[in-house]
Motif scaffolding. Structure first.
Motif, mmCIF file in Angstrom:
data_model
loop_
_atom_site.group_PDB
_atom_site.id
_atom_site.type_symbol
_atom_site.label_atom_id
_atom_site.label_comp_id
_atom_site.label_asym_id
_atom_site.label_seq_id
_atom_site.Cartn_x
_atom_site.Cartn_y
_atom_site.Cartn_z
ATOM 1 N N GLY A 208 9.381 38.702 9.565
ATOM 2 C CA GLY A 208 9.611 37.222 9.272
ATOM 3 C C GLY A 208 9.339 36.831 7.878
ATOM 4 O O GLY A 208 8.862 35.785 7.613
ATOM 5 N N TRP A 209 9.785 37.702 7.039
ATOM 6 C CA TRP A 209 9.638 37.240 5.373
ATOM 7 C C TRP A 209 11.022 37.143 4.665
ATOM 8 O O TRP A 209 11.808 38.026 5.353
ATOM 9 N N LEU A 210 11.004 36.841 3.650
ATOM 10 C CA LEU A 210 12.065 37.131 2.544
ATOM 11 C C LEU A 210 11.306 37.542 1.350
ATOM 12 O O LEU A 210 10.691 37.003 0.793
ATOM 13 N N TRP A 211 12.116 38.700 0.966
ATOM 14 C CA TRP A 211 11.594 39.409 -0.165
ATOM 15 C C TRP A 211 12.632 39.014 -1.397
ATOM 16 O O TRP A 211 13.816 39.203 -1.446
ATOM 17 N N ALA A 212 12.135 38.161 -2.395
ATOM 18 C CA ALA A 212 13.033 37.740 -3.414
ATOM 19 C C ALA A 212 12.825 38.450 -4.721
ATOM 20 O O ALA A 212 11.397 38.296 -5.083
ATOM 21 N N LEU A 213 13.825 39.132 -5.289
ATOM 22 C CA LEU A 213 13.557 39.855 -6.504
ATOM 23 C C LEU A 213 14.026 38.979 -7.600
ATOM 24 O O LEU A 213 15.144 38.449 -7.804
ATOM 25 N N ASP A 214 12.969 38.525 -8.486
ATOM 26 C CA ASP A 214 13.231 37.696 -9.502
ATOM 27 C C ASP A 214 13.424 38.561 -10.859
ATOM 28 O O ASP A 214 12.538 39.126 -11.056
ATOM 29 N N MET A 215 14.759 38.034 -11.362
ATOM 30 C CA MET A 215 14.928 38.877 -12.707
ATOM 31 C C MET A 215 14.169 38.614 -13.729
ATOM 32 O O MET A 215 14.019 39.069 -14.806
ATOM 33 N N GLY A 216 13.700 37.202 -13.783
ATOM 34 C CA GLY A 216 12.934 36.808 -14.763
ATOM 35 C C GLY A 216 13.651 35.860 -15.701
ATOM 36 O O GLY A 216 13.470 34.641 -16.000
ATOM 37 N N GLN B 25 9.136 38.716 -13.985
ATOM 38 C CA GLN B 25 9.663 39.724 -13.333
ATOM 39 C C GLN B 25 8.695 39.967 -12.314
ATOM 40 O O GLN B 25 7.678 40.608 -12.623
ATOM 41 N N LYS B 26 9.231 39.723 -10.896
ATOM 42 C CA LYS B 26 8.251 39.707 -9.930
ATOM 43 C C LYS B 26 9.109 39.973 -8.576
ATOM 44 O O LYS B 26 10.444 39.677 -8.330
ATOM 45 N N LEU B 27 8.169 40.356 -7.593
ATOM 46 C CA LEU B 27 8.853 40.287 -6.331
ATOM 47 C C LEU B 27 8.025 39.472 -5.478
ATOM 48 O O LEU B 27 6.869 39.532 -5.207
ATOM 49 N N LEU B 28 8.583 38.364 -5.003
ATOM 50 C CA LEU B 28 7.834 37.166 -4.255
ATOM 51 C C LEU B 28 8.132 37.335 -2.816
ATOM 52 O O LEU B 28 9.569 37.314 -2.296
ATOM 53 N N VAL B 29 7.180 37.536 -1.989
ATOM 54 C CA VAL B 29 7.383 37.596 -0.596
ATOM 55 C C VAL B 29 7.138 36.310 0.019
ATOM 56 O O VAL B 29 6.044 35.903 0.020
ATOM 57 N N LEU B 30 8.039 35.574 0.767
ATOM 58 C CA LEU B 30 7.977 34.480 1.264
ATOM 59 C C LEU B 30 8.214 34.518 2.882
ATOM 60 O O LEU B 30 8.943 35.277 3.289
ATOM 61 N N ASP B 31 7.402 33.462 3.442
ATOM 62 C CA ASP B 31 7.353 33.264 4.797
ATOM 63 C C ASP B 31 8.785 32.376 5.313
ATOM 64 O O ASP B 31 9.004 31.531 4.558
ATOM 65 N N LEU B 32 9.382 33.288 6.225
ATOM 66 C CA LEU B 32 11.003 32.592 6.370
ATOM 67 C C LEU B 32 10.579 31.079 7.160
ATOM 68 O O LEU B 32 11.662 30.116 6.840
ATOM 69 N N LYS B 33 9.587 30.997 7.810
ATOM 70 C CA LYS B 33 9.587 29.666 8.505
ATOM 71 C C LYS B 33 9.090 28.449 7.723
ATOM 72 O O LYS B 33 9.425 27.442 7.581
ATOM 73 N N SER B 34 8.135 28.849 6.934
ATOM 74 C CA SER B 34 7.239 27.965 5.931
ATOM 75 C C SER B 34 7.475 27.875 4.735
ATOM 76 O O SER B 34 7.539 26.752 4.011
ATOM 77 N N GLY B 35 8.001 28.877 3.930
ATOM 78 C CA GLY B 35 8.363 29.141 2.893
ATOM 79 C C GLY B 35 7.289 29.529 1.696
ATOM 80 O O GLY B 35 7.256 29.661 0.682
ATOM 81 N N LEU C 66 10.746 30.734 -8.819
ATOM 82 C CA LEU C 66 11.774 31.575 -8.456
ATOM 83 C C LEU C 66 12.852 31.141 -9.874
ATOM 84 O O LEU C 66 12.895 29.940 -9.936
ATOM 85 N N ARG C 67 13.066 32.155 -10.654
ATOM 86 C CA ARG C 67 13.864 31.518 -11.860
ATOM 87 C C ARG C 67 15.312 32.214 -11.828
ATOM 88 O O ARG C 67 16.240 31.481 -12.031
ATOM 89 N N ASN C 68 15.520 33.430 -11.371
ATOM 90 C CA ASN C 68 16.736 34.008 -11.566
ATOM 91 C C ASN C 68 16.738 35.068 -10.276
ATOM 92 O O ASN C 68 16.518 36.327 -10.510
ATOM 93 N N VAL C 69 17.302 34.673 -9.100
ATOM 94 C CA VAL C 69 17.316 35.501 -8.139
ATOM 95 C C VAL C 69 18.865 36.091 -7.795
ATOM 96 O O VAL C 69 19.723 35.042 -7.760
ATOM 97 N N LEU C 70 19.089 37.386 -7.920
ATOM 98 C CA LEU C 70 20.332 37.843 -7.453
ATOM 99 C C LEU C 70 20.525 38.777 -6.431
ATOM 100 O O LEU C 70 21.063 38.360 -5.125
ATOM 101 N N GLY C 71 19.313 39.787 -6.149
ATOM 102 C CA GLY C 71 19.081 40.330 -4.847
ATOM 103 C C GLY C 71 18.024 39.874 -4.086
ATOM 104 O O GLY C 71 17.034 39.457 -4.834
ATOM 105 N N PHE C 72 18.073 40.007 -3.002
ATOM 106 C CA PHE C 72 16.990 39.592 -2.158
ATOM 107 C C PHE C 72 17.154 40.121 -0.722
ATOM 108 O O PHE C 72 18.040 40.663 -0.505
ATOM 109 N N TYR C 73 16.116 40.041 0.352
ATOM 110 C CA TYR C 73 16.229 40.997 1.625
ATOM 111 C C TYR C 73 15.609 40.310 2.509
ATOM 112 O O TYR C 73 14.368 39.515 2.270
ATOM 113 N N VAL C 74 16.320 39.805 3.646
ATOM 114 C CA VAL C 74 15.491 39.119 4.842
ATOM 115 C C VAL C 74 15.030 40.188 5.931
ATOM 116 O O VAL C 74 15.818 40.977 6.328
#
Length: 404
Positions: A135-143, A156-166, A122-130
């Motif tokens: 049980g995921w976090l969708w992190a929007l990376d501006m790049g 520039q990507k959308l990284l879907v992360l598991d909330l418990k384990s990361g 993750l380089r530059n996250v402004l917007g994200f969604y829980v």
């Protein structure tokens, strides 16, 4: 028929801002300054002593906030002011009500490192969604980070992360639908049942001819497509100035932000958005966005103009009843749009609020939003040690707010 595009002059904007649809004082809920932090820290307390603020806290304003089902708060500290921020996505310890905001990098400090693989970190996250359902976090990376004119390839990507384990559940590349020099990937909202994400591209790095657009991402296939590219309904409105606390933001170098906050109705059938350098809220049925063969002309024909917000806006969120809440950066508060009554009203305001940004709904149903004077930080006018990063709460449940 394609929606009518409104062009508002600066004079008309001033008149518009004076026309407020205020709820009556007796019925309006009061805003509560819920948490107030003097900077941020990624250090753990030692022997019961609170950690000192990170030396570069002035370059790490808290922008986004979202809560998981248990009430854990996640926040973003975008690297738009300084590239040296230790983490751009973190968990906030809300038990601490003052002092430096106590942050824990998510998924880890290494996972937030800028000197590692730009495709995975993750380089530059402004917007994200829980995403509470999956049980995921969708992190929007501006790049890109501060000082870079172009996002590194694959960043520039959308990284879907598991909330418990990361752990990374899925990485979805966005270089094919976002310009590495012109795009400003601002906000993301997710249809949790269909696992479809909608992304706003403010196109701010290509201002004044912002390369605005909407991006629709399908989790199952990993496909992303761009719609309404440079469409006027997403674009800055000519003649509109962004005003905060009675003054134009960045006079002589006007703030030009196209589509910014986006939100979904509870049934995920309607997508809402506003334009910061603009005056109005809009909506479109998501069924037309999900149709792979739909054209921009067909999509534009379905756009609804919901009316004037009353001030410049930033973030959006809907509650379980379907009401839309909009942060009003001009009037330092929250605007409510009731889709059943088709009405827009300023329901709460406080002069202590400085640039209300992201609103989120807590598990108990109340609304919380960040207030960090982002416009002043981005202008470089906040001196180290003077930063205040706050969370304000608006009770939407029946319980009264605490005086604070």
């Amino acid at each position: 028929m394609t929606e009518r595009i409104y062009r508002v002059s600066a004079l008309a904007m001033a008149a518009l801002l004076s026309f407020t649809h205020l709820a009556s004082a007796a019925d309006a809920p009061a805003l509560e300054r819920w948490r107030s932090y003097t900077g941020v820290s990624w250090d753990a307390p030692k022997e019961g002593v609170a950690p000192a603020a990170f030396s570069g806290s002035v370059g790490a304003p808290i922008a986004g906030v979202h809560f998981d089902a248990k009430g854990t708060a996640f926040v973003s500290t975008p690297r738009l002011v300084s590239p040296g921020v230790p983490a751009t996505l973190s968990i906030l310890d809300t038990k601490a009500e003052a002092g430096p905001a106590r942050l824990t990098a998510f998924p880890s400090l290494q996972g937030n490192a800028t000197d590692a693989d730009p495709e995975q970190n993750l380089r530059n996250v402004l917007g994200f969604y829980v995403d509470r359902k999956n049980g995921w976090l969708w992190a929007l990376d501006m790049g890109f980070v501060a000082g870079e004119t172009e996002s590194p390839a694959g960043s520039q990507k959308l990284l879907v992360l598991d909330l418990k384990s990361g752990r990374t559940v899925k990485r979805i590349a966005l270089d094919g639908v976002a310009d590495r020099k012109a795009s400003f990937l601002n906000d993301v909202v997710v249809d949790e049942s269909r696992r479809i994400a909608y992304i706003s591209d403010s196109g701010s790095r290509s201002a004044p001819n912002n390369a605005v657009g909407l991006i629709v991402v399908d989790f199952a296939s990993g496909n992303a497509r761009r719609v309404l590219d440079r469409h006027p309904s997403l674009q800055i409105e000519p003649g509109v100035k962004v005003v905060s606390h009675g003054a134009e933001v960045w006079p002589g170098n006007p703030l030009l932000i196209g589509i910014n906050g986006i939100a979904l109705s509870p049934d995920a059938r309607t997508l809402y958005w506003t334009v910061t350098t603009g005056t109005r809220a809009r909506a479109v049925p998501t069924v037309i966005l999900r149709q792979a063969g739909s054209t921009d002309v067909q999509i534009a024909d379905k756009i609804q103009d919901l009316g004037a917000v009353g001030g410049n806006s930033d973030g959006l969120v809907t509650d379980a009843k379907g009401n839309l809440y909009i942060t009003d950066v001009t009037r330092n508060g929250i605007v409510k749009y009731d889709p059943k009554a088709n009405s827009m009203s300023l329901v709460a305001s406080n002069e202590g609020v400085h640039w209300p940004d992201t609103p989120a709904i807590q598990p108990g149903g109340d609304l919380v939003f960040t207030s960090s004077s982002l416009n002043d930080h981005f202008a470089g006018s906040v001196k180290p040690g003077q930063e205040r990063y706050e969370l304000w709460r608006l009770p939407l449940s029946s319980r009264p707010a605490k005086a604070k």
